[in-house]
Motif scaffolding. Structure first.
Motif, PDB file in Angstrom:
ATOM      1  N   GLU A   1       1.330  -1.161  -0.079  1.00 40.08           N
ATOM      2  CA  GLU A   1       0.146  -0.054  -0.156  1.00 40.08           C
ATOM      3  C   GLU A   1       0.769   1.170  -0.376  1.00 40.08           C
ATOM      4  O   GLU A   1       1.607   1.210   0.476  1.00 40.08           O
ATOM      5  N   SER A   2       0.797   2.155  -0.781  1.00 40.23           N
ATOM      6  CA  SER A   2       0.930   3.637  -0.644  1.00 40.23           C
ATOM      7  C   SER A   2       0.478   4.427  -0.454  1.00 40.23           C
ATOM      8  O   SER A   2      -0.694   3.866   0.604  1.00 40.23           O
ATOM      9  N   TYR A   3       0.775   5.029   0.703  1.00 43.40           N
ATOM     10  CA  TYR A   3      -0.055   6.487   1.392  1.00 43.40           C
ATOM     11  C   TYR A   3      -1.169   7.112   0.584  1.00 43.40           C
ATOM     12  O   TYR A   3      -1.225   6.903  -0.800  1.00 43.40           O
TER      13      TYR A   3
ATOM     14  N   ASP B   1       5.538   7.387   9.142  1.00 42.47           N
ATOM     15  CA  ASP B   1       4.423   7.152   8.464  1.00 42.47           C
ATOM     16  C   ASP B   1       4.915   5.873   6.940  1.00 42.47           C
ATOM     17  O   ASP B   1       4.968   6.367   6.393  1.00 42.47           O
ATOM     18  N   VAL B   2       4.890   4.322   7.436  1.00 41.80           N
ATOM     19  CA  VAL B   2       5.278   3.058   6.469  1.00 41.80           C
ATOM     20  C   VAL B   2       5.600   3.730   5.467  1.00 41.80           C
ATOM     21  O   VAL B   2       5.990   3.281   4.675  1.00 41.80           O
ATOM     22  N   PRO B   3       4.344   3.524   4.970  1.00 41.35           N
ATOM     23  CA  PRO B   3       3.687   3.697   3.487  1.00 41.35           C
ATOM     24  C   PRO B   3       3.837   5.178   2.162  1.00 41.35           C
ATOM     25  O   PRO B   3       4.116   5.151   1.257  1.00 41.35           O
ATOM     26  N   ARG B   4       4.576   5.849   3.877  1.00 39.87           N
ATOM     27  CA  ARG B   4       5.275   6.980   2.868  1.00 39.87           C
ATOM     28  C   ARG B   4       6.543   7.643   2.486  1.00 39.87           C
ATOM     29  O   ARG B   4       7.155   8.213   2.147  1.00 39.87           O
ATOM     30  N   VAL B   5       7.077   7.365   4.214  1.00 39.88           N
ATOM     31  CA  VAL B   5       8.455   7.739   4.080  1.00 39.88           C
ATOM     32  C   VAL B   5       9.716   6.473   3.637  1.00 39.88           C
ATOM     33  O   VAL B   5      10.451   7.046   2.919  1.00 39.88           O
TER      34      VAL B   5
ATOM     35  N   MET C   1       4.335   5.144  15.440  1.00 36.73           N
ATOM     36  CA  MET C   1       4.413   4.924  13.551  1.00 36.73           C
ATOM     37  C   MET C   1       2.591   5.318  13.293  1.00 36.73           C
ATOM     38  O   MET C   1       1.463   5.003  13.861  1.00 36.73           O
ATOM     39  N   HIS C   2       2.519   6.646  12.327  1.00 31.79           N
ATOM     40  CA  HIS C   2       1.660   7.296  11.980  1.00 31.79           C
ATOM     41  C   HIS C   2       1.145   6.025  10.671  1.00 31.79           C
ATOM     42  O   HIS C   2       2.159   5.387  10.547  1.00 31.79           O
ATOM     43  N   ASN C   3      -0.042   6.403  11.264  1.00 26.20           N
ATOM     44  CA  ASN C   3      -0.918   5.515  10.592  1.00 26.20           C
ATOM     45  C   ASN C   3      -1.845   5.261   9.888  1.00 26.20           C
ATOM     46  O   ASN C   3      -3.081   6.110  10.634  1.00 26.20           O
ATOM     47  N   VAL C   4      -2.651   5.457   8.744  1.00 29.96           N
ATOM     48  CA  VAL C   4      -4.331   6.009   8.307  1.00 29.96           C
ATOM     49  C   VAL C   4      -4.437   5.176   7.013  1.00 29.96           C
ATOM     50  O   VAL C   4      -5.357   5.641   6.673  1.00 29.96           O
ATOM     51  N   SER C   5      -4.131   4.488   7.479  1.00 31.75           N
ATOM     52  CA  SER C   5      -3.862   3.198   6.287  1.00 31.75           C
ATOM     53  C   SER C   5      -4.493   1.908   5.913  1.00 31.75           C
ATOM     54  O   SER C   5      -5.851   1.743   7.681  1.00 31.75           O
ATOM     55  N   SER C   6      -4.928   1.515   4.756  1.00 30.17           N
ATOM     56  CA  SER C   6      -6.183   0.449   5.202  1.00 30.17           C
ATOM     57  C   SER C   6      -5.301  -1.514   6.028  1.00 30.17           C
ATOM     58  O   SER C   6      -4.311  -0.992   6.471  1.00 30.17           O
ATOM     59  N   PRO C   7      -6.327  -1.954   6.499  1.00 27.32           N
ATOM     60  CA  PRO C   7      -5.402  -2.923   6.538  1.00 27.32           C
ATOM     61  C   PRO C   7      -3.898  -3.634   6.026  1.00 27.32           C
ATOM     62  O   PRO C   7      -3.377  -4.454   6.933  1.00 27.32           O
TER      63      PRO C   7
ATOM     64  N   VAL D   1       1.275   2.040  16.878  1.00 26.68           N
ATOM     65  CA  VAL D   1       1.322   2.595  15.424  1.00 26.68           C
ATOM     66  C   VAL D   1      -0.383   2.734  16.017  1.00 26.68           C
ATOM     67  O   VAL D   1      -1.212   2.330  16.193  1.00 26.68           O
ATOM     68  N   GLU D   2      -0.533   3.998  14.953  1.00 27.46           N
ATOM     69  CA  GLU D   2      -1.938   4.432  15.098  1.00 27.46           C
ATOM     70  C   GLU D   2      -2.811   3.462  14.195  1.00 27.46           C
ATOM     71  O   GLU D   2      -2.151   2.861  12.891  1.00 27.46           O
ATOM     72  N   TYR D   3      -4.016   3.966  14.866  1.00 31.99           N
ATOM     73  CA  TYR D   3      -5.374   3.318  13.806  1.00 31.99           C
ATOM     74  C   TYR D   3      -6.787   3.988  13.588  1.00 31.99           C
ATOM     75  O   TYR D   3      -6.466   5.165  14.170  1.00 31.99           O
ATOM     76  N   HIS D   4      -6.879   4.827  12.535  1.00 34.00           N
ATOM     77  CA  HIS D   4      -7.493   5.904  12.542  1.00 34.00           C
ATOM     78  C   HIS D   4      -8.927   5.683  11.457  1.00 34.00           C
ATOM     79  O   HIS D   4      -9.890   6.763  11.109  1.00 34.00           O
TER      80      HIS D   4
END
Length: 409
Positions: free
Chosen positions: A66-68, A303-307, A329-335, A354-357
């Motif tokens: 997944e990408s940001y 943010d893993v899919p961004r950094v 870890m910032h995280n606004v991702s899908s699963p 880890v964040e859950y949004h």
């Protein structure tokens, strides 16, 4: 537009071509002799438009990444696909550097190019783990913990109302079982005079302090609570706000000033005892170096899919550990992106949470066959790769308008 055929002299004539052919890297690896055959993407319309990435191989094994979120990543990933087709997906580091170099003329030090590369990098960890039959955390060096703490990013319909925030904090802690929360502080107070100048008047600061007071007093020692400012304030206002909050039990104050000026960030952090967190708008280990070397943050939040992906996040965490700085870890991702963050969190010693949004999105967990989060914690999976299986029917049901589902294996 066929972005795979788009001309780019920098990509075609780069002196630092790291392809297997140029580098003379053999793919004679017995059962690990696998080649990438295709890269595809699709966008799921969640509470963010999530860009899912899928890497296909000639072994019939696919990896999900997944990408940001947002516009642009799909085109860049399509652009990069020919650069890694025919490559062995196990060479994650070299392929990451290969893509960075190939896109150097298009800005691959930060921004959309890096988040697009991140999406492919996550998928490479998934497919590599499946080939080697090990979970992704094992590719990052092993495991420090069996479960990862999850912090819930909380919202209400009246998020500027301190009592409403406190009520939601009580519900999330008491009913949902979380012991780590985050609320927004960049909310209208009714006292604003000018939204452009980043200045906080005293009545605005007192309104934000009231939110913090009501929420932290309501949950007491049952939960840690962080507060997010989304880069909204001037240096002086950030200092005054952070100083005002020192009397409360604030887990951290996140992004109180814009992310570009590390010198100012260091001053804001060092002038208060309120913990300051920064990182979601910073790219790669290079971007995080000064923040950490100059001790401009108390907690770093990549943010893993961004950094830059999972290994870049590991490198940021290793650098942070040299300065005894924890990682949230910032995280606004899908699963998919969430589980990638969980694997990284399991593999680094200095991980906080880890964040859950998406706790208000009823179908978030439907996108995968596994159930990830239980009462504020996620068990680190032992299945190969990321350890989650996309439910393609659920993905198709929630595609963004105009999107098509990527191929099955």
């Amino acid at each position: 537009m066929d972005y795979r055929q788009l001309s780019d002299p920098n990509a075609e004539y780069t002196m630092r071509d790291l392809s297997a052919e140029t580098m003379g890297v053999s793919n004679s690896r017995g059962p690990r002799d696998v080649k990438i055959t295709d890269v595809q993407t699709t966008i799921v319309d969640g509470n963010y438009p999530w860009t899912l990435v899928r890497v296909y191989t000639d072994a019939g094994i696919v990896g999900n990444g997944e990408s940001y979120w947002g516009a642009g990543e799909q085109e860049i990933i399509e652009r990069m696909a020919p650069f890694i087709e025919g490559e062995n997906p196990l060479d994650i580091d070299r392929l990451y550097e290969h893509l960075v170099q190939k896109l150097s003329g298009e800005g691959s030090i930060s921004g959309k190019a890096i988040s697009a590369i991140s999406g492919i990098e996550l998928a490479l960890h998934d497919v590599a783990g499946k080939i080697l039959e090990v979970p992704a955390y094992q590719l990052l060096g092993g495991k420090y913990r069996d479960e990862m703490r999850i912090y819930c990013d909380c919202h209400t319909e009246e998020e500027a109302d301190p009592d409403a925030c406190a009520d939601e904090a009580e519900r999330v802690v008491g009913d949902l079982g979380y012991d780590a929360l985050k609320f927004d502080l960049d909310v209208p107070s009714g006292h604003e005079k000018d939204r452009a100048n980043r200045h906080l008047r005293n009545p605005e600061i007192e309104h934000k302090a009231e939110i913090v007071e009501k929420v932290t007093e309501r949950v007491g020692d049952r939960a840690d609570v962080a507060f997010d400012c989304h880069w909204s304030f001037s240096a002086g206002s950030a200092h005054r706000l952070a100083e005002r909050l020192e009397e409360y039990d604030v887990w951290w104050l996140e992004d109180p000033i814009p992310p570009e000026n590390h010198d100012v960030q260091a001053e804001v952090t060092k002038r208060t005892s309120t913990p300051i967190t920064v990182g979601e708008n910073v790219y790669r280990d290079h971007g995080n170096r000064r923040l950490l070397e100059e001790q401009a943050v108390d907690i770093v939040a990549p943010d893993v899919p961004r950094v830059g992906g999972m290994r870049q996040t590991r490198k940021v965490a290793d650098l942070a550990d040299l300065y005894y700085v924890p990682v949230a870890m910032h995280n606004v991702s899908s699963p998919i992106g969430t589980m990638a963050s969980i694997h990284v969190g399991a593999a680094i010693p200095n991980s906080l949470a880890v964040e859950y949004h998406s706790y208000e999105l009823g179908w978030w967990s439907d996108l995968i066959e596994e159930d990830i989060i239980h009462e504020g914690y996620a068990e680190v999976p032992e299945k190969p790769g990321l350890g989650v299986t996309l439910d393609l029917d659920a993905v198709e049901e929630h595609l963004a308008d105009g999107e098509t589902l990527f191929d099955e294996a």
